[in-house]
Design a protein around this motif. Structure first.
Motif, PDB file in Angstrom:
ATOM      1  N   SER A 157       0.489  -1.054   0.139  1.00 12.04           N
ATOM      2  CA  SER A 157       0.335  -0.078  -0.224  1.00 12.04           C
ATOM      3  C   SER A 157       1.081   1.132  -0.264  1.00 12.04           C
ATOM      4  O   SER A 157       0.069   2.142  -1.084  1.00 12.04           O
ATOM      5  N   TYR A 161       0.884   4.295  -2.893  1.00 14.90           N
ATOM      6  CA  TYR A 161       0.983   5.560  -2.455  1.00 14.90           C
ATOM      7  C   TYR A 161       1.916   6.349  -2.778  1.00 14.90           C
ATOM      8  O   TYR A 161       1.142   7.582  -3.019  1.00 14.90           O
ATOM      9  N   ARG A 186       3.842   7.859   7.371  1.00 13.96           N
ATOM     10  CA  ARG A 186       4.170   6.450   6.713  1.00 13.96           C
ATOM     11  C   ARG A 186       5.041   5.899   7.799  1.00 13.96           C
ATOM     12  O   ARG A 186       4.862   5.191   8.552  1.00 13.96           O
TER      13      ARG A 186
END
Length: 204
Positions: A157, A161, A186
């Protein structure tokens, strides 16, 4: 004998497999998985696709090779407390995937990639950390797969992104959420989950 790029002898003359793999990694880093084809790679190397096929049977084999190549960048500590060492290895794997975002979409889908020398080596060394940490036999393997599953799941993911931002021309360091940069958020999210996974394994 099982058919795989790792079980075939390599031709000695002409282009080297190492050069082909290095060029393929450069192409993938620059343009992504969708851009990879034997013809495109051959043009990038100023040669013909037929020349590449002497060293790599097809695109699937090429992907096995490039995945193993970038796995060579993963660092696995050889000693130290198991949780600290496994956490360092997990961070290194995450960093590798984020340097090569295309790899996130092919992890686990590369046939007999486990036969590759780099992936085999890193897996064996990581397994030793769990065994040295007191995990018996099959449990060490299961614990290792649990950590790898977490890292791969998160970085898939994250990579998507990061690629989305790159395509839109946005700078991640300029994107903030309540005063925290997107990248810092993150990192914090990854570390939180990693710590909880390792803590859970410690108490099992």
């Amino acid at each position: 004998m099982v058919s795989s790029v790792w079980t075939r002898q390599r031709p000695r003359a002409g282009l080297s497999q190492d050069r082909i793999v290095a060029a393929a990694v450069e192409l993938l880093d620059a343009d992504g998985l969708e851009a990879l084809s034997m013809r495109t790679l051959a043009a990038r190397m100023d040669t013909k696709a037929t020349s590449l096929y002497r060293h790599v049977a097809n695109k699937d084999e090429l992907i096995e090779l490039v995945v193993d190549e970038v796995y060579g960048e993963m660092e696995v500590p050889s000693a130290g407390p198991w949780r600290t060492s496994v956490a360092e290895a997990a961070r290194s794997l995450r960093a590798m995937v984020l340097r090569h975002p295309w790899v996130a979409s092919v992890l686990g889908q590369v046939g007999l990639a486990e036969l590759g020398p780099n992936l085999s080596d890193r897996s064996a060394r990581l397994l030793e950390l769990f065994s040295g940490g007191g995990f018996p036999g099959e449990e060490a393997d299961l614990a290792m797969k649990t950590v790898l599953g977490y890292v791969v799941g998160m970085t898939v993911s994250e990579a998507a992104y990061v690629q989305l931002l790159a395509r839109s021309g946005q700078d991640e360091e300029e994107l903030t959420v309540r005063g925290v940069t997107s990248k810092a958020l993150r990192d914090k999210t990854f570390e939180y989950g990693l710590e909880r996974v390792l803590r859970g394994l410690s108490s099992s």
